[in-house]
Scaffold this motif. Sequence first.
Motif, short mmCIF file in Angstrom:
data_model
loop_
_atom_site.label_atom_id
_atom_site.label_comp_id
_atom_site.label_asym_id
_atom_site.label_seq_id
_atom_site.Cartn_x
_atom_site.Cartn_y
_atom_site.Cartn_z
N LYS A 23 0.93 -1.03 -0.05
CA LYS A 23 -0.15 0.06 0.00
C LYS A 23 0.71 1.23 -0.04
O LYS A 23 0.48 2.24 -0.70
N GLY A 56 -2.81 -7.21 -1.46
CA GLY A 56 -2.41 -6.09 -2.07
C GLY A 56 -2.42 -6.03 -3.57
O GLY A 56 -2.73 -5.04 -4.33
N LEU A 60 -5.57 -3.73 -4.24
CA LEU A 60 -5.02 -2.35 -4.57
C LEU A 60 -4.72 -2.34 -6.00
O LEU A 60 -4.12 -1.28 -6.44
#
Length: 94
Positions: A23, A56, A60
């Motif tokens: 992140k 992630g 993300l």
Amino acid sequence: MDLILGYILVLIIMGFVTYFVYKKDKKYAAKGKWRIKESTLLLFTFLFGSLGAAHGLWKLRHKNRHWYFVVVTIVSLMIHLGILAFLIVNALKK
């Protein structure tokens, strides 16, 4: 049983750490700042952080276009889940 719980705890903690490293790198990329090395991200992934890396990659959408990130994440996840399964099966045999 303590070994299994310890292993699960390490996977969870390193998963969170790895997710936040991904992140942070994503945030740096958006701002055009200095980035975290890919080798560092892959090392975090392989060293017990595969759950966080997978999260992630897909939540993300960070590094998901790099085939080697996807492969390392999947292989690492399979290895760690395999180790966990091995520990559980051995514990049940006793």
